[in-house]
Each structure stands twice: as C-alpha cells, then as structure tokens.
Write a protein that holds these residues in place. Structure first.
Motif, mmCIF file in Angstrom:
data_model
loop_
_atom_site.group_PDB
_atom_site.id
_atom_site.type_symbol
_atom_site.label_atom_id
_atom_site.label_comp_id
_atom_site.label_asym_id
_atom_site.label_seq_id
_atom_site.Cartn_x
_atom_site.Cartn_y
_atom_site.Cartn_z
ATOM 1 N N VAL A 1 82.415 -68.241 -28.211
ATOM 2 C CA VAL A 1 81.296 -68.569 -27.318
ATOM 3 C C VAL A 1 80.740 -67.294 -26.700
ATOM 4 O O VAL A 1 81.472 -66.520 -26.071
ATOM 5 C CB VAL A 1 81.747 -69.547 -26.214
ATOM 6 C CG1 VAL A 1 80.596 -69.876 -25.275
ATOM 7 C CG2 VAL A 1 82.330 -70.813 -26.836
ATOM 8 N N ASP A 2 79.450 -67.078 -26.887
ATOM 9 C CA ASP A 2 78.719 -65.963 -26.279
ATOM 10 C C ASP A 2 78.453 -66.356 -24.821
ATOM 11 O O ASP A 2 77.458 -67.001 -24.503
ATOM 12 C CB ASP A 2 77.421 -65.750 -27.053
ATOM 13 C CG ASP A 2 76.559 -64.616 -26.534
ATOM 14 O OD1 ASP A 2 76.848 -64.061 -25.450
ATOM 15 O OD2 ASP A 2 75.570 -64.282 -27.212
ATOM 16 N N GLY A 3 79.392 -65.984 -23.955
ATOM 17 C CA GLY A 3 79.337 -66.429 -22.570
ATOM 18 C C GLY A 3 78.031 -66.099 -21.866
ATOM 19 O O GLY A 3 77.442 -66.957 -21.210
ATOM 20 N N ALA A 4 77.551 -64.867 -22.002
ATOM 21 C CA ALA A 4 76.319 -64.467 -21.320
ATOM 22 C C ALA A 4 75.136 -65.299 -21.800
ATOM 23 O O ALA A 4 74.296 -65.723 -21.004
ATOM 24 C CB ALA A 4 76.056 -62.978 -21.535
ATOM 25 N N ASN A 5 75.084 -65.561 -23.092
ATOM 26 C CA ASN A 5 73.963 -66.305 -23.653
ATOM 27 C C ASN A 5 73.999 -67.766 -23.226
ATOM 28 O O ASN A 5 72.973 -68.338 -22.851
ATOM 29 C CB ASN A 5 73.979 -66.170 -25.179
ATOM 30 C CG ASN A 5 72.744 -66.730 -25.817
ATOM 31 O OD1 ASN A 5 72.737 -67.905 -26.185
ATOM 32 N ND2 ASN A 5 71.717 -65.915 -25.945
ATOM 33 N N VAL A 6 75.183 -68.372 -23.252
ATOM 34 C CA VAL A 6 75.298 -69.777 -22.877
ATOM 35 C C VAL A 6 75.031 -69.958 -21.382
ATOM 36 O O VAL A 6 74.256 -70.822 -20.981
ATOM 37 C CB VAL A 6 76.672 -70.356 -23.278
ATOM 38 C CG1 VAL A 6 76.845 -71.765 -22.730
ATOM 39 C CG2 VAL A 6 76.828 -70.342 -24.793
ATOM 40 N N VAL A 7 75.644 -69.115 -20.549
ATOM 41 C CA VAL A 7 75.429 -69.194 -19.100
ATOM 42 C C VAL A 7 73.949 -68.965 -18.779
ATOM 43 O O VAL A 7 73.366 -69.670 -17.957
ATOM 44 C CB VAL A 7 76.329 -68.183 -18.363
ATOM 45 C CG1 VAL A 7 75.881 -67.979 -16.927
ATOM 46 C CG2 VAL A 7 77.773 -68.637 -18.396
ATOM 47 N N GLY A 8 73.338 -67.992 -19.455
ATOM 48 C CA GLY A 8 71.943 -67.661 -19.194
ATOM 49 C C GLY A 8 70.943 -68.692 -19.678
ATOM 50 O O GLY A 8 69.761 -68.612 -19.358
ATOM 51 N N SER A 9 71.405 -69.675 -20.437
ATOM 52 C CA SER A 9 70.486 -70.686 -20.969
ATOM 53 C C SER A 9 70.154 -71.782 -19.953
ATOM 54 O O SER A 9 69.288 -72.615 -20.207
ATOM 55 C CB SER A 9 71.069 -71.309 -22.241
ATOM 56 O OG SER A 9 72.183 -72.118 -21.938
ATOM 57 N N VAL A 10 70.837 -71.768 -18.811
ATOM 58 C CA VAL A 10 70.606 -72.784 -17.783
ATOM 59 C C VAL A 10 70.244 -72.085 -16.470
ATOM 60 O O VAL A 10 71.062 -71.360 -15.907
ATOM 61 C CB VAL A 10 71.866 -73.660 -17.571
ATOM 62 C CG1 VAL A 10 71.619 -74.698 -16.487
ATOM 63 C CG2 VAL A 10 72.288 -74.322 -18.866
ATOM 64 N N PRO A 11 69.026 -72.278 -15.965
ATOM 65 C CA PRO A 11 68.606 -71.594 -14.734
ATOM 66 C C PRO A 11 69.184 -72.257 -13.485
ATOM 67 O O PRO A 11 68.472 -72.914 -12.724
ATOM 68 C CB PRO A 11 67.079 -71.715 -14.792
ATOM 69 C CG PRO A 11 66.835 -72.980 -15.546
ATOM 70 C CD PRO A 11 67.954 -73.083 -16.549
ATOM 71 N N ASP A 12 70.488 -72.063 -13.283
ATOM 72 C CA ASP A 12 71.164 -72.720 -12.163
ATOM 73 C C ASP A 12 71.633 -71.734 -11.092
ATOM 74 O O ASP A 12 72.498 -72.061 -10.288
ATOM 75 C CB ASP A 12 72.345 -73.550 -12.672
ATOM 76 C CG ASP A 12 73.401 -72.697 -13.359
ATOM 77 O OD1 ASP A 12 73.221 -71.467 -13.471
ATOM 78 O OD2 ASP A 12 74.413 -73.272 -13.800
ATOM 79 N N GLY A 13 71.083 -70.511 -11.117
ATOM 80 C CA GLY A 13 71.477 -69.508 -10.134
ATOM 81 C C GLY A 13 72.639 -68.646 -10.583
ATOM 82 O O GLY A 13 73.211 -67.902 -9.788
#
Length: 132
Positions: free
Chosen positions: A14-26
C-alpha cells in the motif's frame, strides 16, 4: 497438505502517502496520525475483495516523510521509506519473486514501474470503500 505445500498468501503493498492523500480529511495536519488510521483500517481487513487475488493478503504499508515512525501491528507490516516511497514499493514488488503481488496506488508512473516487476495494481478506492 503440509506447510511447505501451502501456497503463499498474496502480497498487498500500500502506497500510504497516495492512499491517505486521496481523501481530503485534513490528513496534512497530522500525516503520521493519518498513516496510523490507515494502518488500523488495513489491520481490520483482509485486503480488497475485488482485486485479482483472493484474500487474505500479507499487507505492507509503505510510509515516507512525516509519516515515518508508524509501528507495525498484527496483520500489517509498516515499512519506512528511507527516501522515495515509490522506490521502496518497486523494490518490494521486485522482491516478491513471482509471488502474487497487488500494489495500491493511483500514481500512474508507479503503476507502470511495478507492473514491469510483475505486480498488479488497484486504486485507493479499493481500500477506502466501506466493507460489504
């Protein structure tokens, strides 16, 4: 069937930065906390059910930058990228040596790189959808 005959579980990287960055939740306010929440969500799942392989997966979450330092938990091994997270993800796909490997990222260039190593790809939505 003895343990030597059992097939290896597919590897989920899992590309953590890419997955986390795909949701604009702060997430940008607390990158490490966002990575920990993703890790915990992964630990509570067996991986995507709509992918090319049958779960459960051996799950590796790759983190970089200010998300480094997230600890592994049962079910999810966390790898700190010393430099580029993409480079580490490609190394992990290469090291799979024919083992089924699925990489979760929306990064087009990374998708090309890991596909050349024999991995399959899926986007972040496959992890972020609520369980059925």
């Amino acid at each position: 069937m003895n343990s030597e005959e059992q097939p290896l579980r597919p590897l989920l990287v899992v590309d953590g930065a890419n997955v986390v960055g795909s949701v604009p939740d702060g997430w940008w306010r607390d990158r490490r906390g966002a990575a920990e929440r993703l890790r915990d969500r992964l630990a509570a799942s067996d991986g995507p059910t709509d992918g090319p392989f049958t779960p459960p997966y051996d799950i590796v979450l790759v983190v970089e930058g200010r998300a480094r330092g997230v600890t592994s938990v049962p079910g999810v091994r966390v790898e700190d990228a010393p430099g580029s997270g993409d480079d580490l993800i490609v190394e992990l796909a290469r090291a799979a040596h024919g083992r089924p490997c699925l990489v979760v990222t929306a990064d087009r260039e990374l998708r090309l790189r890991v596909t050349r190593e024999g991995a399959h790809c899926t986007g972040p939505r496959s992890l972020l959808q609520p369980p059925a």
